[in-house]
Design a protein around this motif. Structure first.
Motif, short mmCIF file in Angstrom:
data_model
loop_
_atom_site.label_atom_id
_atom_site.label_comp_id
_atom_site.label_asym_id
_atom_site.label_seq_id
_atom_site.Cartn_x
_atom_site.Cartn_y
_atom_site.Cartn_z
N ARG A 172 0.81 -1.21 0.00
CA ARG A 172 0.00 0.00 0.00
C ARG A 172 0.85 1.26 0.00
NH1 ARG A 172 -5.23 -0.13 3.49
NH2 ARG A 172 -5.49 1.67 2.15
N SER A 173 1.97 1.25 0.71
CA SER A 173 2.78 2.47 0.79
C SER A 173 3.76 2.52 -0.39
CB SER A 173 3.58 2.49 2.10
OG SER A 173 4.57 1.49 2.09
N TRP A 174 4.26 3.73 -0.66
CA TRP A 174 5.19 3.90 -1.77
C TRP A 174 6.45 3.10 -1.53
CZ3 TRP A 174 10.11 5.43 -2.76
CH2 TRP A 174 10.42 5.70 -4.08
N HIS A 175 6.97 3.12 -0.30
CA HIS A 175 8.21 2.40 -0.01
C HIS A 175 8.00 0.90 -0.07
CE1 HIS A 175 10.96 5.66 0.77
NE2 HIS A 175 9.94 6.29 1.32
N GLY A 176 6.82 0.44 0.33
CA GLY A 176 6.50 -0.98 0.19
C GLY A 176 6.46 -1.39 -1.27
N GLN A 177 5.90 -0.53 -2.13
CA GLN A 177 5.84 -0.80 -3.56
C GLN A 177 7.24 -0.77 -4.17
OE1 GLN A 177 3.07 2.19 -4.78
NE2 GLN A 177 1.31 1.03 -4.03
N PHE A 178 8.05 0.16 -3.70
CA PHE A 178 9.45 0.25 -4.15
C PHE A 178 10.18 -1.05 -3.83
CE2 PHE A 178 13.82 1.18 -2.79
CZ PHE A 178 14.34 1.70 -3.96
N ARG A 179 10.04 -1.52 -2.59
CA ARG A 179 10.69 -2.77 -2.19
C ARG A 179 10.13 -3.97 -2.95
NH1 ARG A 179 10.24 -0.19 2.85
NH2 ARG A 179 8.37 -1.39 3.33
N GLU A 180 8.82 -3.98 -3.19
CA GLU A 180 8.19 -5.09 -3.90
C GLU A 180 8.72 -5.19 -5.34
OE1 GLU A 180 3.71 -6.48 -5.32
OE2 GLU A 180 3.92 -4.93 -3.80
N LEU A 181 8.82 -4.06 -6.03
CA LEU A 181 9.33 -4.07 -7.40
C LEU A 181 10.82 -4.41 -7.43
CD1 LEU A 181 7.45 -1.08 -9.00
CD2 LEU A 181 7.35 -3.46 -9.70
N THR A 182 11.57 -3.93 -6.45
CA THR A 182 13.00 -4.26 -6.39
C THR A 182 13.19 -5.75 -6.17
OG1 THR A 182 13.46 -2.06 -5.51
CG2 THR A 182 15.18 -3.71 -5.26
N ARG A 183 12.38 -6.33 -5.28
CA ARG A 183 12.45 -7.79 -5.07
C ARG A 183 12.11 -8.55 -6.34
NH1 ARG A 183 10.06 -6.71 0.00
NH2 ARG A 183 8.00 -7.03 -0.91
N LYS A 184 11.10 -8.07 -7.08
CA LYS A 184 10.74 -8.72 -8.35
C LYS A 184 11.92 -8.73 -9.31
CE LYS A 184 5.77 -8.03 -8.80
NZ LYS A 184 4.72 -7.63 -9.72
N CYS A 185 12.63 -7.61 -9.38
CA CYS A 185 13.78 -7.51 -10.29
C CYS A 185 14.92 -8.43 -9.86
CB CYS A 185 14.27 -6.08 -10.38
SG CYS A 185 13.08 -4.98 -11.19
N ILE A 186 15.18 -8.49 -8.55
CA ILE A 186 16.27 -9.36 -8.07
C ILE A 186 15.91 -10.83 -8.30
CG2 ILE A 186 17.46 -10.13 -5.97
CD1 ILE A 186 17.23 -7.17 -5.02
N ILE A 187 14.67 -11.21 -8.05
CA ILE A 187 14.24 -12.59 -8.30
C ILE A 187 14.31 -12.90 -9.79
CG2 ILE A 187 12.23 -14.13 -8.23
CD1 ILE A 187 11.58 -12.82 -5.51
N HIS A 188 13.94 -11.93 -10.62
CA HIS A 188 14.06 -12.12 -12.08
C HIS A 188 15.51 -12.40 -12.46
CE1 HIS A 188 13.72 -11.27 -16.38
NE2 HIS A 188 14.77 -10.49 -16.22
N ASN A 189 16.46 -11.62 -11.92
CA ASN A 189 17.87 -11.82 -12.24
C ASN A 189 18.37 -13.18 -11.78
OD1 ASN A 189 18.08 -9.34 -13.45
ND2 ASN A 189 19.06 -8.36 -11.72
N LEU A 190 17.97 -13.58 -10.58
CA LEU A 190 18.41 -14.88 -10.08
C LEU A 190 17.80 -16.01 -10.90
CD1 LEU A 190 18.27 -14.18 -6.24
CD2 LEU A 190 20.27 -14.22 -7.75
N THR A 191 16.58 -15.85 -11.38
CA THR A 191 15.96 -16.84 -12.26
C THR A 191 16.71 -16.93 -13.57
OG1 THR A 191 13.81 -16.37 -11.27
CG2 THR A 191 13.80 -17.53 -13.37
#
Length: 195
Positions: A172-191
């Protein structure tokens, strides 16, 4: 920005996350030939009251990625909820990664002479389409051949990011969304590194 977050937390968050995405991109294989593109992730779950209080003018999180065209590793990510011109965002992303880039591909939304000059001054070949307003600009675009055609790999990266969890953000918060998208990118790279 949310007022309850301490400045030291913000500093750690903004410094720590890019180094993780850089490290995970190197694990996946970084060739130095990159494309930059932007897409949006829906942030409908945030309330109107929060968006108004936090001065978030868009209902989507504009996400700009710098992606390797050979390995599809995401090197850098830029997030904003404000209306920002792609050329300025492209310049920020390029400056953060200038020493690791040999080729930068982008569409006409990043057509800015200052960005091209910055690329050339750092020994990076800019493959950025010109806005076709003059015959000379049309001729420049016609000279870009198969090297520029690798730019579509950035759109493939976005489709892979949205494929797993969709394009809606759960935080819900901007920082939570920032962290969520960053996690998505890191998981994408590891995949990408695992495949």
């Amino acid at each position: 920005m949310h007022a309850s977050l301490s400045p030291s937390y913000l500093t750690i968050e903004l410094v720590f996350k890019p180094s993780l995405s850089h490290y995970s991109a190197e694990q996946a294989g970084w060739s130095g030939e990159a494309a930059i593109d932007a897409s949006g992730f829906q942030r409908d779950q945030t309330s109107y009251h929060y968006r108004d209080r936090a001065n978030c003018s868009l209902q989507s999180m504009k996400t700009t990625i710098l992606i390797d065209v050979n390995s599809l590793a995401i090197r850098d990510v830029h997030f904003t909820t404000q209306k920002a011109w792609d050329g300025h965002i492209g310049m920020q992303v390029f400056r953060r990664n200038a020493e690791d880039l040999r080729v930068l591909s982008a569409d006409a939304n990043y057509s800015w002479s200052d960005l091209r000059e910055e690329c050339r001054s750092n020994s990076t070949r800019p493959l950025i389409k010109h806005r076709e307003q003059t015959p000379l600009q049309k001729a420049h675009n016609a000279r870009m051949t198969e090297d520029y055609n690798q730019r579509w790999m950035s759109e493939t990266g976005f489709s892979q990011l949205k494929e797993d969890d969709g394009e809606k953000l759960r935080s819900r918060s901007w920082h939570g969304q920032f962290r969520e998208l960053t996690r998505k990118c890191i998981i994408h790279n590891l995949t990408q590194a695992a495949s």
